[in-house]
Design an enzyme around this catalytic site. Structure first.
Site, mmCIF file in Angstrom:
data_model
loop_
_atom_site.group_PDB
_atom_site.id
_atom_site.type_symbol
_atom_site.label_atom_id
_atom_site.label_comp_id
_atom_site.label_asym_id
_atom_site.label_seq_id
_atom_site.Cartn_x
_atom_site.Cartn_y
_atom_site.Cartn_z
ATOM 1 N N TRP A 87 0.844 -1.194 0.000
ATOM 2 C CA TRP A 87 0.000 0.000 0.000
ATOM 3 C C TRP A 87 0.881 1.246 0.000
ATOM 4 C CZ3 TRP A 87 -4.961 1.097 -0.777
ATOM 5 C CH2 TRP A 87 -5.418 2.373 -0.424
ATOM 6 N N ILE A 88 0.627 2.160 -0.931
ATOM 7 C CA ILE A 88 1.391 3.403 -1.016
ATOM 8 C C ILE A 88 0.552 4.526 -0.413
ATOM 9 C CG2 ILE A 88 2.589 5.021 -2.534
ATOM 10 C CD1 ILE A 88 3.826 2.225 -2.444
ATOM 11 N N ASP A 189 1.382 3.587 -20.548
ATOM 12 C CA ASP A 189 0.037 4.096 -20.267
ATOM 13 C C ASP A 189 0.132 5.185 -19.192
ATOM 14 O OD1 ASP A 189 -2.690 4.448 -20.286
ATOM 15 O OD2 ASP A 189 -3.162 2.580 -19.236
#
Length: 282
Positions: A87-88, A189
């Site tokens: 998790w950032i 992307d």
């Protein structure tokens, strides 16, 4: 309410006591924050993914993370139906935007041995076909534009005039594009939603569609939907020299992403496709 199947939670080794909170995370997958006693994770899950979707994404994240100066979330585990990442937690600093430009520049300074990629991958929900070639312009026409045009035709989104102009443009790509100095590692992307701010203000990139090619291909997506700040691009320019014909090059690369959006989301993107086609082939 979306319920993650028990076998996915077991395979991902998610503790029964962990809290599972849905989060926003794109159009392709269900996304969750997993809160355990000591760690937090980001879980992407899909009930019916294309074959090896998450395995390929994990490999591409690793490739980006191995590039000097490029940050990606840590890959915890992955399987046929899920990808579990660290998790950032963001904490933006005044220098975050500059560091983002420097990081993307570092990515584009990574050199490959060929243009393209050694396996097919995905752009959004669509397959992205690849090959290893010596010529970037040929690769871009044959493995980026033409497959999207064929997909648009299947979906009834390539009317006669649009198709005629698109094929004319592919045949004349050499008129506007030049071969890059080397095959640069591309994220593939880089819209503004595919980077995160880390706990110390450092940027992280996510959701890649990797290949080796012209750095202007990434810059085209960076400029397409809202774009990146002048501070970010200024720090990028300090490390990477842009082509003086950039304004004529970027729309040609943006055409690929607009065709992909046309195929994924419908005719709302048709006018943008047509505008670029008119610019180059009348």
């Amino acid at each position: 309410m979306v319920v993650i199947p028990a076998h996915v939670l077991k395979e991902a080794e998610i503790d029964n006591e962990a809290s599972i909170l849905p989060v926003s995370g794109g159009d392709s997958n269900q996304s969750f924050q997993i809160r355990g006693e000591h760690n937090r994770y980001f879980l992407k899950w899909r009930e019916d993914p294309p074959p090896r979707l998450f395995q390929k994404e994990a490999r591409q994240l690793s490739m980006l993370g191995n590039a000097v100066g490029v940050n990606v979330p840590e890959i915890a585990r992955y399987g046929d139906h899920y990808l579990l990442l660290s998790w950032i937690e963001g904490n933006a600093a005044s220098w975050t935007e500059e560091k983002l430009g420097e990081m993307i520049a570092d990515l584009h300074r990574e050199k490959g041995e060929y243009f393209g990629f050694d396996e097919d991958n995905f752009i959004g929900t669509l397959p992205q076909y690849n090959a290893m070639t010596d010529r970037w312009i040929e690769f871009y026409g044959n493995y980026r534009l033409l497959p999207q045009m064929e997909e648009a035709d299947k979906r009834g989104r390539l009317p006669k005039e649009r198709g005629k102009k698109a094929h004319q443009l592919v045949e004349k790509l050499h008129k506007w594009l030049s071969e890059p100095a080397y095959p640069a590692l591309l994220h593939g992307d880089l819209w503004a939603g595919n980077w995160l701010v880390g706990p110390d203000g450092s940027p992280y990139v996510i959701d890649p569609a990797v290949s080796y090619g012209d750095p202007a291909f990434d810059r085209a997506m960076m400029a397409l939907f809202g774009g990146y700040s002048a501070r970010t691009m200024g720090s990028y320019d300090a490390k990477v020299k842009r082509d003086e014909r950039e304004e004529d090059i970027l729309p040609l690369y943006q055409l690929y992403f607009l065709f992909a959006h046309l195929n994924m989301f419908g005719e709302m993107y048709g006018s943008s496709v047509d505008r670029i086609l008119r610019r180059y082939v009348g």
